[in-house]
Write an enzyme that holds these catalytic residues in place. Structure first.
Site, short mmCIF file in Angstrom:
data_model
loop_
_atom_site.label_atom_id
_atom_site.label_comp_id
_atom_site.label_asym_id
_atom_site.label_seq_id
_atom_site.Cartn_x
_atom_site.Cartn_y
_atom_site.Cartn_z
N ARG A 231 0.94 -1.37 -0.25
CA ARG A 231 -0.03 -0.02 0.06
C ARG A 231 0.86 0.88 0.16
O ARG A 231 2.06 1.15 0.45
CB ARG A 231 -0.88 0.19 1.33
CG ARG A 231 -1.85 -1.32 1.47
CD ARG A 231 -2.60 -1.02 2.81
NE ARG A 231 -3.36 -2.67 2.78
CZ ARG A 231 -3.02 -3.52 3.91
NH1 ARG A 231 -1.72 -3.44 4.51
NH2 ARG A 231 -4.16 -4.21 3.91
N LYS A 256 -1.89 -2.11 7.78
CA LYS A 256 -3.13 -2.02 8.13
C LYS A 256 -4.06 -2.82 9.64
O LYS A 256 -3.32 -3.83 8.97
CB LYS A 256 -3.77 -1.63 6.89
CG LYS A 256 -5.68 -1.88 6.91
CD LYS A 256 -6.42 -1.99 5.93
CE LYS A 256 -7.51 -1.74 5.68
NZ LYS A 256 -8.48 -1.82 4.82
N HIS A 320 -3.12 2.16 -5.86
CA HIS A 320 -2.97 0.64 -5.34
C HIS A 320 -3.30 -0.16 -6.44
O HIS A 320 -3.56 -1.38 -5.91
CB HIS A 320 -4.79 0.92 -4.65
CG HIS A 320 -4.88 -0.28 -3.01
ND1 HIS A 320 -3.69 -0.26 -2.65
CD2 HIS A 320 -5.28 -1.19 -3.56
CE1 HIS A 320 -4.40 -0.96 -1.32
NE2 HIS A 320 -5.56 -1.57 -2.00
N ARG A 323 -0.74 -2.44 -6.15
CA ARG A 323 -0.63 -3.46 -5.80
C ARG A 323 -1.60 -4.51 -5.95
O ARG A 323 -1.65 -6.36 -5.87
CB ARG A 323 -0.99 -3.00 -4.31
CG ARG A 323 -1.71 -4.85 -2.69
CD ARG A 323 -1.36 -3.54 -2.25
NE ARG A 323 -2.83 -4.38 -0.71
CZ ARG A 323 -2.30 -4.84 -0.06
NH1 ARG A 323 -0.73 -4.74 0.47
NH2 ARG A 323 -3.29 -5.44 1.03
N HIS A 346 -3.56 -9.49 4.30
CA HIS A 346 -5.00 -9.44 4.48
C HIS A 346 -5.38 -10.56 5.49
O HIS A 346 -4.26 -11.69 6.37
CB HIS A 346 -5.63 -10.58 3.56
CG HIS A 346 -6.11 -9.54 1.65
ND1 HIS A 346 -5.77 -9.09 1.05
CD2 HIS A 346 -5.24 -8.22 2.36
CE1 HIS A 346 -5.35 -8.55 0.70
NE2 HIS A 346 -4.98 -8.27 0.49
N TYR A 355 -9.22 -11.76 -5.77
CA TYR A 355 -8.29 -12.14 -7.57
C TYR A 355 -8.49 -13.17 -8.44
O TYR A 355 -7.79 -13.15 -9.04
CB TYR A 355 -6.77 -11.95 -6.27
CG TYR A 355 -6.55 -10.13 -5.83
CD1 TYR A 355 -6.63 -9.42 -6.71
CD2 TYR A 355 -6.23 -10.24 -5.09
CE1 TYR A 355 -6.20 -8.11 -5.68
CE2 TYR A 355 -5.53 -9.09 -3.98
CZ TYR A 355 -5.95 -7.98 -4.73
OH TYR A 355 -5.47 -7.31 -4.17
#
Length: 374
Positions: A231, A256, A320, A323, A346, A355
């Site tokens: 990110r 995050k 983004h 990424r 994640h 994805y």
């Protein structure tokens, strides 16, 4: 001079801003560099949301190309909405000192709860706007009707995003909690999240972006985002000591969700990084501004925009997207999705599973029935 006609029209029972012009590939490509621009077969024109902000954005963007903008059909709309803006100008004035003091304590309370700086700023900003609205309406801050009125006037009417609406709800809930108010007594329902697929670049498109960049620092930054799947906030927070060239890993700290993780350090990227380090000699952060300190998010966005201007890529690409492309290309090469989840940081595999919907490999395996007709 190319003539552009801006006008308010109804599309799918909703007012939108129509952008009409005699077909010109150069104008079309320039227009599509903006976000949220759509083509309508019904209108036979491009369109976007109708607001004073979008009118201004479109006008300034197309003026760069030397276009003649006809917005005579928007004059009534502009006048009416300017009047509303003036009428609500109280919202941008200073709020009473007692509320200022309360918001400062609210900020400290959020800090003690260990929220990230970005989250704290967002919650305080949306709560400040909400309080100003309450003062304007001379209403009780903890009123269900006021929350609903604010949602309608400042989220639904201006067509703010679902993300902004969720930020507002989260911020106000925390403010109610901070004041010891039982926020569950007020109906603060969250909207359904939009299920959008990520914009993914092909390997050739990524390469063309890098090839268009001559500035070594800019190339190193964008290369890092793609090669490590970072990110932008993670990239600009990286310190020199976070690069482990012995183990070929990058240490991402307190990203995050306040989680640490390791991600890949590409051998090809290391070559670019070493040249960049020798040329720029950063002191603490891997990427620093001209006056020291962290490199800014805004500057990074400009780097990508300038690179895209030099390519023929028409996709709505953001930082983004690099990424997203990293994750998708790994999946297409057969990397286990559990490893991709770890590299991206994640919390849930469900997030990474998105994805699988955009991988070229899986889609190519599907035989199109149209091909059997010939």
């Amino acid at each position: 001079m190319k003539k552009i006609i801006l006008s308010p029209v109804i599309h799918h029972n909703k007012k939108v801003l129509s952008i009409q012009f005699k077909y010109d590939n150069d104008v079309k490509n320039h227009l599509l560099k903006l976000e949220s621009i759509y083509w309508s077969k019904t209108l036979r024109s491009f369109y976007t949301k109708l607001s004073l902000e979008s009118i201004k954005t479109i006008f300034n963007h197309l003026k760069i190309k030397g276009c003649s903008i006809d917005f005579s059909q928007l004059e009534k709309y502009i006048e009416e909405n300017k009047s509303k803006a003036i009428q609500n100008s109280h919202l941008v004035k200073q709020i009473p000192d007692n509320y200022k003091s309360d918001l400062l304590k609210f900020r400290k309370w959020l800090s003690q709860k260990r929220f990230s700086e970005n989250t704290i700023n967002t919650y305080v900003d949306v709560t400040t706007t909400y309080i100003k609205y309450a003062l304007l309406k001379k209403a009780d801050i903890y009123s269900t009707k006021l929350v609903e009125a604010f949602s309608y006037d400042y989220i639904f009417i201006p067509n703010k995003s679902v993300s902004y609406q969720n930020q507002f709800i989260s911020g106000v809930k925390k403010y109610f909690e901070y004041n010891g108010f039982a926020h569950n007594e007020i109906q603060l329902e969250r909207p359904r999240k939009e299920k959008k697929l990520p914009v993914v670049l092909s390997a050739n498109e990524v390469k063309s972006i890098f090839n268009s960049i001559t500035n070594l620092k800019h190339k190193a930054l964008l290369s890092l985002l793609y090669s490590a799947g970072l990110r932008i906030g993670e990239a600009i927070n990286l310190e020199i000591s976070d690069i482990d060239s012995q183990r070929m890993l990058i240490h991402i700290k307190q990203a995050k969700g306040k989680k640490d993780r390791y991600t890949l350090l590409s051998p090809a990227f290391v070559k670019i990084l070493r040249m960049y380090y020798v040329a720029y000699k950063p002191q603490k952060y891997l990427f620093e501004g001209q006056k020291g300190g962290k490199y800014s998010n805004t500057s990074a966005q400009k780097v990508l925009k300038n690179a895209l201007d030099k390519t023929k890529i028409q996709k709505k690409v953001t930082l983004h997207s690099l990424r997203h492309s990293f994750a998708t290309h790994l999946l297409e090469k057969g990397t286990d999705i559990r490893y991709i989840q770890e590299l991206l940081g994640h919390s849930s595999p469900k997030t990474t599973m998105i994805y699988t919907h955009v991988t070229e490999t899986s889609l190519k395996k599907i035989k199109n029935p149209f091909d059997d007709l010939f």
